[in-house]
Enzyme design. Structure first.
Site, short mmCIF file in Angstrom:
data_model
loop_
_atom_site.label_atom_id
_atom_site.label_comp_id
_atom_site.label_asym_id
_atom_site.label_seq_id
_atom_site.Cartn_x
_atom_site.Cartn_y
_atom_site.Cartn_z
N ILE A 151 -73.36 -1.34 64.78
CA ILE A 151 -72.18 -0.94 64.01
C ILE A 151 -72.53 0.13 62.99
O ILE A 151 -71.84 1.14 62.85
CB ILE A 151 -71.54 -2.16 63.33
CG1 ILE A 151 -71.06 -3.15 64.40
CG2 ILE A 151 -70.39 -1.75 62.42
CD1 ILE A 151 -70.61 -4.49 63.85
N ASP A 170 -82.65 -0.14 56.43
CA ASP A 170 -82.75 -1.14 57.50
C ASP A 170 -84.24 -1.32 57.79
O ASP A 170 -84.90 -0.37 58.22
CB ASP A 170 -82.01 -0.66 58.75
CG ASP A 170 -81.90 -1.76 59.81
OD1 ASP A 170 -82.88 -2.51 59.98
OD2 ASP A 170 -80.86 -1.86 60.47
N ASP A 255 -63.33 -7.11 53.91
CA ASP A 255 -62.69 -7.68 55.10
C ASP A 255 -63.15 -9.12 55.32
O ASP A 255 -62.59 -9.83 56.15
CB ASP A 255 -63.03 -6.84 56.34
CG ASP A 255 -62.31 -7.30 57.58
OD1 ASP A 255 -61.08 -7.52 57.50
OD2 ASP A 255 -62.97 -7.47 58.64
N GLU A 260 -63.47 -18.67 54.03
CA GLU A 260 -62.36 -18.20 54.85
C GLU A 260 -61.70 -19.39 55.55
O GLU A 260 -62.39 -20.35 55.91
CB GLU A 260 -62.84 -17.18 55.87
CG GLU A 260 -63.36 -15.88 55.26
CD GLU A 260 -63.78 -14.84 56.30
OE1 GLU A 260 -63.66 -15.13 57.52
OE2 GLU A 260 -64.24 -13.76 55.91
N HIS A 278 -60.29 -10.44 57.60
CA HIS A 278 -61.32 -10.46 58.65
C HIS A 278 -60.79 -9.78 59.92
O HIS A 278 -60.78 -10.36 61.01
CB HIS A 278 -61.76 -11.89 58.96
CG HIS A 278 -63.18 -11.95 59.49
ND1 HIS A 278 -64.04 -12.99 59.23
CD2 HIS A 278 -63.88 -11.09 60.27
CE1 HIS A 278 -65.20 -12.78 59.82
NE2 HIS A 278 -65.12 -11.64 60.45
N LEU A 279 -60.40 -8.53 59.75
CA LEU A 279 -59.80 -7.77 60.84
C LEU A 279 -60.79 -6.84 61.54
O LEU A 279 -60.39 -6.09 62.43
CB LEU A 279 -58.64 -6.91 60.31
CG LEU A 279 -57.44 -7.64 59.70
CD1 LEU A 279 -56.42 -6.62 59.21
CD2 LEU A 279 -56.82 -8.58 60.73
N GLY A 280 -62.05 -6.89 61.16
CA GLY A 280 -63.03 -5.94 61.69
C GLY A 280 -63.02 -5.81 63.19
O GLY A 280 -63.11 -4.72 63.75
N ALA A 281 -62.92 -6.94 63.86
CA ALA A 281 -62.93 -6.93 65.33
C ALA A 281 -61.54 -7.07 65.93
O ALA A 281 -61.40 -7.26 67.14
CB ALA A 281 -63.82 -8.06 65.85
#
Length: 525
Positions: A151, A170, A255, A260, A278-281
């Site tokens: 991502i 990273d 998000d 949750e 939580h709309l990422g996907a």
């Protein structure tokens, strides 16, 4: 019939895929933990998204479960160590919603930069507060990406299109990969100090939990804007609130939340917050893609043994699975043979591959050999948990591939070192798919392993074979095959005999009393 439970909302096409391939699929969404625990023993597979929690307690009740499939990337709702200990494969779909989540992060960044949600509410309320919503441009700003995997790398690509300067932290990002992505690889403190926008795309681990806290925020550039479309617990929400109040943070886009569904939250009400549930996907394309992908992966595994995107065992493609199957049987037999003869503590295991075997995907073969070896010594061992069990017991496992010429087109040799001795056994495939032992403790032998075997080591003396055969015949034991080998005339010799029925302990004791017998062991395959 093989059965799969779909416990979260997936595209209806997922259940259709299972059924089309001969797998029974039950869709039961919204189960309580107690409900799930009470029925999970009836299933071979469990398909989930993020709502259902596959806890250690659930996994302990899953007596026949073979695979858990997560339609999405994050698996913090699955106790992967517990599943591994039980020999259950855990799969995810790391690429299915990568683009969707990356695009959502970019959208959140735009929303922060131009205060779009607050401006929308104000305008629709008839206020026309044009001077209140003065935004900032993205062009020329520094975007700090924490976690530059699937991502994060897509976010970097999109940010370059916006003419942003991209830096990334990273620990697994190589210099070559950073150059390919055209990002500057930096340490986390450098990222905090330089970034105008920070977006999080790292998994939730003990090392990343609460990584955005008061101390981290204090090291950030004043007026920083933070986007989190990864996991809620990466941030300390109380510290974000304090940062917004002080002005150190100019805006936050979330998000995901620590708890949750987030029906209430201490950050709610701030005009510096952009929040989504939580709309990422959550795009039609991504929902369909991950559902189909997880169904195909789970079906492939349950029907053919193919392993794709597993977090706790080596991958085996659908194309590799048929080719590997006879090799896996050979590796399992070699491991089981050595395991049934092992009587003292294991110290090290070396698995060597020669000829055609050396050109294969050998990691699953090694896992199968370990399972075969440990199976006679421990309960509930399979190729998923065998490598973990070996590590836990400080058993050194080595895998060696040889390019040297061999007497066989393909050969696998397993060497086991214990507190007392070292023993090796080697095998090959006849006709491309028929496992054969060809060497035991350096002694050449050619044997096919049957269900019930008698393994005898002895000193090579005249009359031994006759005495052994006579004893077995007297006891009514029918011999199916009889294989012999010796190091040299008069030296160490072995006999590997297939019989029709299991041998009793009393008969084994009598075999050991035959002159020149060193060892006599009953084996089962």
């Amino acid at each position: 019939m093989t059965r799969v439970l779909i416990a979260d909302d997936l595209s209806p096409r997922a259940a259709e895929i299972f059924r089309e391939r001969g797998i029974e699929a039950d869709v039961k969404v919204g189960l309580t933990p107690a409900d799930l625990e009470s029925i999970i023993a009836d299933y071979d597979g469990l398909a989930v998204r993020s709502a259902t929690k596959a806890t250690a307690k659930i996994i302990a009740a899953a007596k026949t479960l073979k695979v858990i499939g997560r339609a999405g990337i994050g698996v913090d709702n699955i106790d992967v160590p517990a599943a591994t200990q039980r020999g259950i494969v855990v799969m995810n779909t790391p690429h299915g919603n990568s683009v969707t989540t990356a695009e959502h992060a970019i959208a959140m960044m735009f929303a922060l930069a131009r205060q779009i949600p607050a401006a929308d509410q104000s305008t629709q309320a008839g206020k026309w507060e044009k001077s209140r919503f003065v935004g900032v441009e993205l062009m020329g700003k520094v975007l700090g990406i924490v976690g530059c995997g699937n991502i994060g790398s897509i976010v970097a690509d999109r940010a370059h299109g916006l003419k942003m300067k991209v830096i990334a932290f990273d620990p697994f990002l190589s210099d070559d990969r950073a150059r390919d992505l055209n990002v500057e690889k930096v340490e986390l403190d450098q990222l905090f100090a330089r970034a105008d926008f920070i977006t999080l795309h790292t998994p939730l681990t003990d090392g990343t939990r609460h990584m955005i806290n008061a101390a981290a925020i204090a090291r950030m550039k004043p007026g920083v804007r933070i986007i989190n479309c990864a996991r809620g617990e990466l941030v300390v929400e109380e510290d974000l609130k304090a940062g917004l109040a002080s002005g150190q943070i100019a805006g936050v886009a979330l998000d995901v939340f620590a708890v949750e569904p987030a029906k209430s939250n201490q950050l709610f009400g701030s005009d510096k917050l952009v929040a989504t549930p939580h709309l990422g996907a959550s795009t039609a394309e991504a929902q369909e893609k991950v559902a189909l992908q997880v169904a195909e992966q789970m079906a492939d595994f349950l029907l053919t043994g193919a392993v794709t995107n597993a977090l706790n065992m080596p991958s085996v493609t659908a194309e590799e699975a048929p080719k590997l199957r006879p090799y896996m049987k050979l590796a399992q037999q070699l491991g089981s043979f050595a395991g049934q003869l092992t009587r003292s503590g294991l110290k090290a295991i070396t698995i060597e591959y020669e000829g055609q075997a050396a050109e294969l995907n050998t990691r699953p073969l090694t896992a199968v050999a370990l399972a075969g070896l440990l199976g006679p010594l421990l309960d509930s061992v399979n190729m998923v948990n065998a490598p973990v069990i070996a590590r836990e017991r400080n058993i050194e496992v080595s895998e060696v591939k040889h390019s040297r010429p061999s007497d066989y087109q393909t050969l696998i040799r397993l060497t086991v070192t214990t507190d007392r001795q070292s023993r090796d056994v080697a095998g090959t495939l006849f006709g491309g798919d028929k496992p054969r032992l060809v060497q035991i403790k350096g002694i050449a032998v050619e044997a096919e392993l049957g269900r019930h075997m008698l393994y005898v080591t002895n000193r090579d003396k005249p009359g031994f074979i006759g005495r052994l055969g006579t004893l077995l015949g007297t006891e009514g034991v029918n011999i199916a095959t009889f294989h012999l080998g010796r190091r040299a005339p008069g030296e160490d010799a072995i006999a590997l005999i297939e019989v029709d029925e299991p041998l009793s302990d009393a008969l084994l004791a009598r075999i050991r009393e035959i002159p020149d017998v060193v060892q006599a062991t009953a084996l089962a395959f």
